[in-house]
Design a protein around this motif. Sequence first.
Motif, PDB file in Angstrom:
ATOM      1  N   ILE A  10       0.747  -1.135  -0.012  1.00  0.00           N
ATOM      2  CA  ILE A  10      -0.012   0.053  -0.145  1.00  0.00           C
ATOM      3  C   ILE A  10       0.904   1.383  -0.054  1.00  0.00           C
ATOM      4  N   SER A  11       2.111   0.911  -0.213  1.00  0.00           N
ATOM      5  CA  SER A  11       3.010   2.490  -0.091  1.00  0.00           C
ATOM      6  C   SER A  11       3.971   2.140  -1.025  1.00  0.00           C
ATOM      7  N   LYS A  12       4.401   3.462  -1.497  1.00  0.00           N
ATOM      8  CA  LYS A  12       5.531   3.572  -2.616  1.00  0.00           C
ATOM      9  C   LYS A  12       6.829   2.866  -2.166  1.00  0.00           C
ATOM     10  N   ALA A  13       7.397   2.136  -2.963  1.00  0.00           N
ATOM     11  CA  ALA A  13       8.504   1.286  -2.646  1.00  0.00           C
ATOM     12  C   ALA A  13      10.072   2.122  -3.033  1.00  0.00           C
ATOM     13  N   ASN A  14      10.851   2.278  -2.075  1.00  0.00           N
ATOM     14  CA  ASN A  14      12.176   3.214  -2.183  1.00  0.00           C
ATOM     15  C   ASN A  14      13.172   2.233  -1.886  1.00  0.00           C
ATOM     16  N   PRO A  15      13.462   1.095  -2.977  1.00  0.00           N
ATOM     17  CA  PRO A  15      14.356   0.110  -2.587  1.00  0.00           C
ATOM     18  C   PRO A  15      15.939   0.749  -2.513  1.00  0.00           C
ATOM     19  N   MET A  16      16.674   0.302  -1.763  1.00  0.00           N
ATOM     20  CA  MET A  16      18.241   0.467  -1.562  1.00  0.00           C
ATOM     21  C   MET A  16      18.826  -0.180  -2.869  1.00  0.00           C
ATOM     22  N   ASN A  17      19.987   0.491  -3.393  1.00  0.00           N
ATOM     23  CA  ASN A  17      20.693   0.004  -4.243  1.00  0.00           C
ATOM     24  C   ASN A  17      21.035  -1.451  -4.146  1.00  0.00           C
ATOM     25  N   GLY A  18      20.888  -2.661  -5.092  1.00  0.00           N
ATOM     26  CA  GLY A  18      21.206  -3.732  -4.734  1.00  0.00           C
ATOM     27  C   GLY A  18      22.581  -4.406  -5.217  1.00  0.00           C
ATOM     28  N   GLY A  19      22.769  -5.537  -5.483  1.00  0.00           N
ATOM     29  CA  GLY A  19      23.969  -5.977  -5.995  1.00  0.00           C
ATOM     30  C   GLY A  19      25.214  -5.588  -4.865  1.00  0.00           C
ATOM     31  N   HIS A  20      26.251  -5.680  -5.360  1.00  0.00           N
ATOM     32  CA  HIS A  20      27.688  -5.422  -4.582  1.00  0.00           C
ATOM     33  C   HIS A  20      28.528  -4.423  -5.131  1.00  0.00           C
ATOM     34  N   GLY A  21      27.976  -3.341  -5.993  1.00  0.00           N
ATOM     35  CA  GLY A  21      28.763  -2.355  -6.703  1.00  0.00           C
ATOM     36  C   GLY A  21      29.115  -1.302  -5.782  1.00  0.00           C
ATOM     37  N   LEU A  22      29.798  -0.454  -6.475  1.00  0.00           N
ATOM     38  CA  LEU A  22      30.552   0.781  -5.744  1.00  0.00           C
ATOM     39  C   LEU A  22      29.429   1.505  -4.542  1.00  0.00           C
ATOM     40  N   TYR A  23      28.251   1.736  -5.333  1.00  0.00           N
ATOM     41  CA  TYR A  23      27.141   2.357  -4.527  1.00  0.00           C
ATOM     42  C   TYR A  23      26.237   1.526  -4.194  1.00  0.00           C
ATOM     43  N   SER A  24      26.088   0.221  -4.067  1.00  0.00           N
ATOM     44  CA  SER A  24      25.491  -0.404  -3.446  1.00  0.00           C
ATOM     45  C   SER A  24      25.088  -0.302  -1.871  1.00  0.00           C
ATOM     46  N   TYR A  25      23.855  -0.695  -1.391  1.00  0.00           N
ATOM     47  CA  TYR A  25      23.710  -0.689  -0.039  1.00  0.00           C
ATOM     48  C   TYR A  25      24.562  -1.753   0.818  1.00  0.00           C
ATOM     49  N   THR A  26      24.805  -2.897   0.060  1.00  0.00           N
ATOM     50  CA  THR A  26      25.758  -3.951   0.702  1.00  0.00           C
ATOM     51  C   THR A  26      26.736  -3.338   1.047  1.00  0.00           C
ATOM     52  N   LYS A  27      27.603  -2.527   0.220  1.00  0.00           N
ATOM     53  CA  LYS A  27      29.118  -1.861   0.518  1.00  0.00           C
ATOM     54  C   LYS A  27      28.688  -0.448   1.330  1.00  0.00           C
ATOM     55  N   ASN A  28      27.718   0.155   1.427  1.00  0.00           N
ATOM     56  CA  ASN A  28      27.385   1.375   1.937  1.00  0.00           C
ATOM     57  C   ASN A  28      26.540   1.697   3.008  1.00  0.00           C
ATOM     58  N   SER A  29      26.279   0.471   3.886  1.00  0.00           N
ATOM     59  CA  SER A  29      25.444   0.311   5.172  1.00  0.00           C
ATOM     60  C   SER A  29      26.099   0.085   6.271  1.00  0.00           C
ATOM     61  N   THR A  30      27.695   0.381   6.435  1.00  0.00           N
ATOM     62  CA  THR A  30      28.198   0.330   7.511  1.00  0.00           C
ATOM     63  C   THR A  30      27.514   1.017   8.792  1.00  0.00           C
ATOM     64  N   TYR A  31      27.333   2.011   8.608  1.00  0.00           N
ATOM     65  CA  TYR A  31      26.527   2.825   9.980  1.00  0.00           C
ATOM     66  C   TYR A  31      25.271   2.065  10.369  1.00  0.00           C
ATOM     67  N   GLN A  32      24.368   1.567   9.313  1.00  0.00           N
ATOM     68  CA  GLN A  32      23.352   0.960   9.916  1.00  0.00           C
ATOM     69  C   GLN A  32      23.825  -0.520  10.616  1.00  0.00           C
ATOM     70  N   GLY A  33      24.884  -0.997  10.142  1.00  0.00           N
ATOM     71  CA  GLY A  33      25.438  -2.090  10.960  1.00  0.00           C
ATOM     72  C   GLY A  33      25.766  -1.826  12.144  1.00  0.00           C
ATOM     73  N   LYS A  34      26.475  -0.714  12.613  1.00  0.00           N
ATOM     74  CA  LYS A  34      27.035  -0.268  13.760  1.00  0.00           C
ATOM     75  C   LYS A  34      25.923   0.222  14.832  1.00  0.00           C
ATOM     76  N   VAL A  35      24.831   0.511  14.015  1.00  0.00           N
ATOM     77  CA  VAL A  35      23.697   0.827  14.931  1.00  0.00           C
ATOM     78  C   VAL A  35      22.975  -0.594  15.540  1.00  0.00           C
ATOM     79  N   ILE A  36      23.039  -1.657  14.699  1.00  0.00           N
ATOM     80  CA  ILE A  36      22.660  -2.984  15.144  1.00  0.00           C
ATOM     81  C   ILE A  36      23.545  -3.547  16.213  1.00  0.00           C
ATOM     82  N   VAL A  37      24.571  -3.434  16.237  1.00  0.00           N
ATOM     83  CA  VAL A  37      25.793  -3.708  17.087  1.00  0.00           C
ATOM     84  C   VAL A  37      25.475  -2.905  18.368  1.00  0.00           C
ATOM     85  N   ALA A  38      25.194  -1.653  18.148  1.00  0.00           N
ATOM     86  CA  ALA A  38      24.994  -0.816  19.393  1.00  0.00           C
ATOM     87  C   ALA A  38      23.741  -1.296  20.114  1.00  0.00           C
ATOM     88  N   VAL A  39      22.879  -1.699  19.447  1.00  0.00           N
ATOM     89  CA  VAL A  39      21.640  -2.096  20.370  1.00  0.00           C
ATOM     90  C   VAL A  39      21.664  -3.424  20.712  1.00  0.00           C
TER      91      VAL A  39
END
Length: 364
Positions: A10-39
Amino acid sequence: MAGAVQSGNISKANPMNGGHGLYSYTKNSTYQGKVIVAVKDLIMEAISEKLNSCIISSSNTICVADMGCSVGPNTFIAVQNIVEAVQKKYQSQGQGHSGLPEFQVFLNDHSVNDFNTLFRSLPPNRNYYVAGMPGSFHGRLFPSNFLHIVHTSYALQWLSQVPMEVEDTSSPAWNKGRIYYSSAGDQIAKAYADQFSKDMDCFLHARAKEVVCGGLIMLTVPGRLDGSPHTRVFSNVCYDILGSCLMDMAKMGITSEEKVDSFNIPVYFSSPQELEATVERNGCFSLEKLHCLPLEKTQTSIPEKARAISYHIRAGLEFLLKEHFGHEILDELFDSFNRKLEKSEVFQYGRAYSLFALLKRKPT
C-alpha cells in the motif's frame, strides 16, 4: 470463500541499491550495521526480561520477522542476535539443548527489493529457517496471532509517500525550491510529521493483528532529541545540501527547477515524544523501553567522511533520483554533493541519534 488476504503493498517502494557494486547498499550500510551492534545488549536484555514465559512453554517454533531487511548483511546480524537471545532465555528457564525451539525467520521488504542478492548472502551455517515476505510493512503481511518477535532497524523513517500537500502547488505547504522539510517552513515540517504519524498508525495497527499476546516489537529508527530542531539533525543537513546541489544544476540548465520543485525525499526523523505518542494512540502495545542513543563519531578525515556519506546517501536515494531526474545527472550530482560536504560544517554541528523502542503486545 474465506476472508481475503490483505496485501501489504500500500506504499511507494524506495528500494536501496542492490548488488555488490560501488554504490550498493551492501557496501554502504556500515553505519546501519554499527547501530545494530550498538543495540545488541538492549535486544538481549529485552528478550531476557520481557519475553513471556507462556510463549516459551507453549511454542516449539518461534516466528521472527525482520521488516525492512534490504539487501546487506545487517539483517543477518540482527536475526542472529535475536535467535541467540531467545535461546539463552530458554536455557535460563531450565530447557536443555534438546528442548530449544526452532526458529522461522521472515525477511520482509518491498517486492522490488533485491531479494536475489539477499538470499545469496545468507549465512551458510545459520541456525534458523528463512523465508522472504515481500510487501509493505505499512499493511498486513502475516496471519493473525502469528509472530512472536518483530524487529525493524532504520526502515520506519521511510514514509509510505511524500505528504500530498508538499507537492500541491496550491497548498501553503508546497515545498518549492527544496527537496526536504528540515529547513522549510513549519507547515511543511508539520506535513511530514503528520505523514509519519499516519504511517506509524498503519504499522502498529497491522502488527497488533499479527503479533501474539506477549510478543515483542523491537524497533530502531534514526531520530532526534525532544525539542531538538530539525535543522540540527546530521542527515537532515546532508539532505538540504543535496537539495542545494540540485538547485545549482537547475540554474545551469542540467535539470529544471520544476523537476526539483516536484521532488521530495520521503524520510522523517522523529523524536522520542512523537514515537511514544503513536504507541499510546494505538493502545495495543505497552512501551516497555525507549532509549535515545548518540552516534559515536569516527576519527577519519573530513574528505573520508564526506565520501562515505556521499556513497551512503547515494545507495539509499539513487532509485528515487534516477526515477525522477534520469541517471545521466547522478555522477555530477554526487560529485558536487561530495565537494559541498567537505566545505560544510555538518561534521562539526550536525547531531545523529538512534531511537530504540521495545513494545509488548497487550492482552486482547
